[in-house]
Write an enzyme that holds these catalytic residues in place. Structure first.
Site, PDB file in Angstrom:
ATOM      1  CG  ASN A  57       4.697   3.877   0.660  1.00  0.00           C
ATOM      2  OD1 ASN A  57       4.557   2.822   0.032  1.00  0.00           O
ATOM      3  ND2 ASN A  57       5.834   4.548   0.652  1.00  0.00           N
ATOM      4  CG  HIS A 113      10.381   3.245   3.212  1.00  0.00           C
ATOM      5  ND1 HIS A 113      10.738   3.482   1.905  1.00  0.00           N
ATOM      6  CD2 HIS A 113      11.510   3.413   3.948  1.00  0.00           C
ATOM      7  CE1 HIS A 113      12.023   3.784   1.852  1.00  0.00           C
ATOM      8  NE2 HIS A 113      12.514   3.743   3.079  1.00  0.00           N
ATOM      9  CB  SER A 154       8.296   3.014   8.317  1.00  0.00           C
ATOM     10  OG  SER A 154       9.571   3.025   8.917  1.00  0.00           O
ATOM     11  CG  ASP A 207       9.539   7.037   1.488  1.00  0.00           C
ATOM     12  OD1 ASP A 207       8.406   6.647   1.178  1.00  0.00           O
ATOM     13  OD2 ASP A 207      10.572   6.662   0.905  1.00  0.00           O
TER      14      ASP A 207
HETATM   15  C1  GRF Z   1       8.414  -3.916   0.137  1.00  0.00           C
HETATM   16  O1  GRF Z   1       9.518  -4.170   0.955  1.00  0.00           O
HETATM   17  C2  GRF Z   1       8.104  -2.439   0.076  1.00  0.00           C
HETATM   18  O2  GRF Z   1       8.305  -1.786   1.287  1.00  0.00           O
HETATM   19  C3  GRF Z   1       9.096  -1.992  -0.948  1.00  0.00           C
HETATM   20  O3  GRF Z   1       9.066  -2.987  -1.921  1.00  0.00           O
HETATM   21  C4  GRF Z   1       8.708  -4.218  -1.320  1.00  0.00           C
HETATM   22  C5  GRF Z   1       7.504  -4.757  -2.039  1.00  0.00           C
HETATM   23  O4  GRF Z   1       7.756  -6.025  -2.540  1.00  0.00           O
HETATM   24  N1  GRF Z   1       8.847  -0.671  -1.421  1.00  0.00           N
HETATM   25  P1  GRF Z   1       6.625  -6.893  -3.247  1.00  0.00           P
HETATM   26  O5  GRF Z   1       6.498  -6.399  -4.684  1.00  0.00           O
HETATM   27  O6  GRF Z   1       5.349  -6.709  -2.492  1.00  0.00           O
HETATM   28  O7  GRF Z   1       7.127  -8.318  -3.174  1.00  0.00           O
END
Ligand code: GRF
Length: 190
Positions: A108, A110, A137, A146
């Site tokens: 994942n 984050h 991360s 997480d």
């Molecule tokens: C990323 O910053 C991810 O870490 C977070 O949401 C964002 C994803 O955006 N959980 P997108 O839908 O890929 O534009």
């Protein structure tokens, strides 16, 4: 070259997915995105459709309860036989069925420097706390929120005039190449 199959799970606009797809077009890329799944009609599914990659929406509302949805999601992923599952802006916790099927092979990304600011609002929470440096991360997914093993991190400076949106945009710009790099590394090693 036989490329390593990966499945990507999304919920949002899919800019992270787009970065993974763009890198996968390079001739030496060790992975291939074989399917993109979402828990909602995510705008980001368009990136997959444009690349003729199979998509599927597995909605919680279409299932009698959370456990049934967890099983359906796991079955949908298993059907594509990936070596690695990448959560790229997927906004639900994955349940036991997916973890059992792909233990240690789900990652994942984050938008904060874990273990600080876990959860759905990592950017907002970091900004509200007043940190001067945050980041992103990439972690191995486990049963917690997480809490999995950290595979890579990148710092991003917080500016005086940042809003959640401006900060998140800069985080994404640093986050996406880092994620692509980790996915390349993990799939090349398989
Ligand atoms: C990323 O910053 C991810 O870490 C977070 O949401 C964002 C994803 O955006 N959980 P997108 O839908 O890929 O534009």
């Amino acid at each position: 070259m036989k490329r390593t199959p990966i499945v990507v799970l999304i919920s949002g606009t899919g800019s992270t997915l787009a970065a993974l797809l763009e890198a996968s077009r390079e001739p030496d890329c060790p992975y291939e995105v074989v399917a993109v799944l979402a828990d909602t009609d995510a705008a980001g599914l368009e990136h997959a459709r444009a690349a003729s990659i199979p998509t599927q929406v597995v909605r919680l509302a279409d299932h009698p309860d959370r456990a049934a949805w967890d099983r359906a999601l796991a079955a949908a992923v298993v059907a594509h036989e990936p070596q690695l599952v990448v959560l790229a802006g997927f906004m639900k916790l994955v349940g036991a069925p997916l973890l059992e099927a792909f233990g240690g092979r789900i990652i994942n990304t984050h938008p904060a420097l874990l273990p600080s600011f876990p959860g759905a609002h990592g950017v907002r929470d970091a900004l509200a706390h007043g940190v001067k440096v945050t980041g992103a991360s990439v972690i191995e997914v486990d049963a917690g929120v997480d809490t999995g093993r950290i595979l890579a991190q990148v710092p991003v400076e917080v500016r005086e005039d940042d809003t959640e949106a401006t900060l998140h945009e800069r985080i994404k710009a640093a986050e996406q190449p880092m994620l692509v790099d980790v996915v390349r590394r993990l799939t090349a090693a398989r």
